[in-house]
Write an enzyme that holds these catalytic residues in place. Sequence first.
Site, PDB file in Angstrom:
ATOM      1  CB  SER A 188     -29.088  20.044  19.272  1.00  0.00           C
ATOM      2  OG  SER A 188     -29.846  19.818  20.440  1.00  0.00           O
ATOM      3  CG  HIS A 207     -26.864  18.091  16.619  1.00  0.00           C
ATOM      4  ND1 HIS A 207     -27.787  18.019  15.593  1.00  0.00           N
ATOM      5  CD2 HIS A 207     -27.519  17.709  17.740  1.00  0.00           C
ATOM      6  CE1 HIS A 207     -28.954  17.637  16.079  1.00  0.00           C
ATOM      7  NE2 HIS A 207     -28.819  17.444  17.373  1.00  0.00           N
ATOM      8  CE  LYS A 253     -29.245  14.000  16.389  1.00  0.00           C
ATOM      9  NZ  LYS A 253     -28.847  13.847  17.778  1.00  0.00           N
TER      10      LYS A 253
HETATM   11  C1  LIG Z   1     -29.332  13.086  18.941  1.00  0.00           C
HETATM   12  C2  LIG Z   1     -28.465  13.206  20.131  1.00  0.00           C
HETATM   13  C3  LIG Z   1     -28.261  12.133  21.010  1.00  0.00           C
HETATM   14  C4  LIG Z   1     -29.014  10.840  20.857  1.00  0.00           C
HETATM   15  O1  LIG Z   1     -28.553  10.126  19.758  1.00  0.00           O
HETATM   16  P1  LIG Z   1     -29.349   8.782  19.326  1.00  0.00           P
HETATM   17  O2  LIG Z   1     -28.310   8.000  18.607  1.00  0.00           O
HETATM   18  O3  LIG Z   1     -30.461   9.240  18.473  1.00  0.00           O
HETATM   19  O4  LIG Z   1     -29.805   8.138  20.576  1.00  0.00           O
HETATM   20  C5  LIG Z   1     -27.367  12.281  22.047  1.00  0.00           C
HETATM   21  N1  LIG Z   1     -26.703  13.433  22.233  1.00  0.00           N
HETATM   22  C6  LIG Z   1     -26.886  14.511  21.436  1.00  0.00           C
HETATM   23  C7  LIG Z   1     -26.125  15.768  21.692  1.00  0.00           C
HETATM   24  C8  LIG Z   1     -27.782  14.427  20.373  1.00  0.00           C
HETATM   25  O5  LIG Z   1     -27.977  15.483  19.598  1.00  0.00           O
END
Ligand SMILES: *Cc1c(COP(=O)(O)O)cnc(C)c1O
Length: 395
Positions: free
Chosen positions: A184, A212, A241
């Site tokens: 990310s 992502h 997301k």
């Molecule tokens: C955003 C993200 C998470 C965490 O996700 P949440 O549901 O916000 O806890 C975990 N792994 C990756 C690769 C992320 O980008």
Amino acid sequence: MTTAFLDHIRATLSDIESDGLFKRERLITTPQATRVRVGGREVINLCANNYLGLANHPALVAAATKAMQDHGYGMASVRFICGTQDLHRALETRLASFLGTQDSILFAACFDANGALFEPLLGAEDAVISDALNHASIIDGIRLCKARRYRYVNSDMIDLEAQLKAAREDGARHIMIATDGVFSMDGYHARLPEIRALADRYDALLMVDDCHATGFIGPQGRGTPAHFDVRADILTGTLGKALGGALGGYIAGPRPVIDLLRQRARPYLFSNALPPAIVAAAIVALDMIEAADDLRAQLFDNAAYWRAGLAQAGFDLLPGEHPIIPVMLHDAHKAQAMAARLFELGVYVSPFFFPVVPKGQARIRTQMNAALTRADLDEALAAFAQAGQDTGVLT
Ligand SMILES: *Cc1c(COP(=O)(O)O)cnc(C)c1O
């Protein structure tokens, strides 16, 4: 609480401050969208993970509202005591069919899903091999399990093979490779075809965290494995997301794996069930996403336009096509100055610097979404050019 303890905490805070690493949160007074109001001013938002622009979509708000009326507000229970509604199972089977797995299991967040995954599945006889740039939640999840740990340099297939060999030579019973589908900070895809080939050669399992990617990468947004036409044995992901942006995470995979996690995963057993509003809206989000080729086309069109505009203005970008488009400033102070000037010019972005990225690689990570218009992007490009001049980033 003793004065000595609080003094110690205050000293840590002031170290963070004097290192220039203190993070301040801006207060947004509108829903999450391409334009948000912050401190009474409207700004273009280029730092949300709202890839498909669904975070405030009327269909999701309506589904959540209806579920609150039909199914109530909160669950006040973990899933296995009295916290499983029809909606929870409907979303789990819907996610599994979307991702092409036998079943899935919901968590309060993907952070919890990654925290839950490794400990019940791998024992001291096993090995887990993790990409060095994996998300913090994978790192923490691996720390909680007893398997032997191996780490490979980000996306370095020679090093991955060396770690696989080492794990085999150390007598590992089962080996699991763990990787983000998209890294990310850079917007780079994991090299899944090569990772899968190595996993097969060394009889290892492949776990991909596709936070992502799910919803917008690959055919119908089924993620990086679908994009590369590669099989992942276990997937984790987020509802926070592209899939509406609220909250929640999941693990998807073969039924026995999911069944065992339901018995043993600690963040599942000892934490509250997701509220019905979020669960119901996520089901609608998946229906919309499967049919959203137009939104995905718009997203990638925006990403190409934005990338080309920034490059033409003279900014240093990392190559790629992902809607994460990092503008490299290298120096932490420059990244902060640039973000501050952009905010004055009406563009909301976030600077990233050590320890989130390596020293000397400070950047502003911009993120595209499908709801941004050409007018939004042109306005933001003009602001970037201006801020670049004003801060001496562009000469
Ligand atoms: C955003 C993200 C998470 C965490 O996700 P949440 O549901 O916000 O806890 C975990 N792994 C990756 C690769 C992320 O980008």
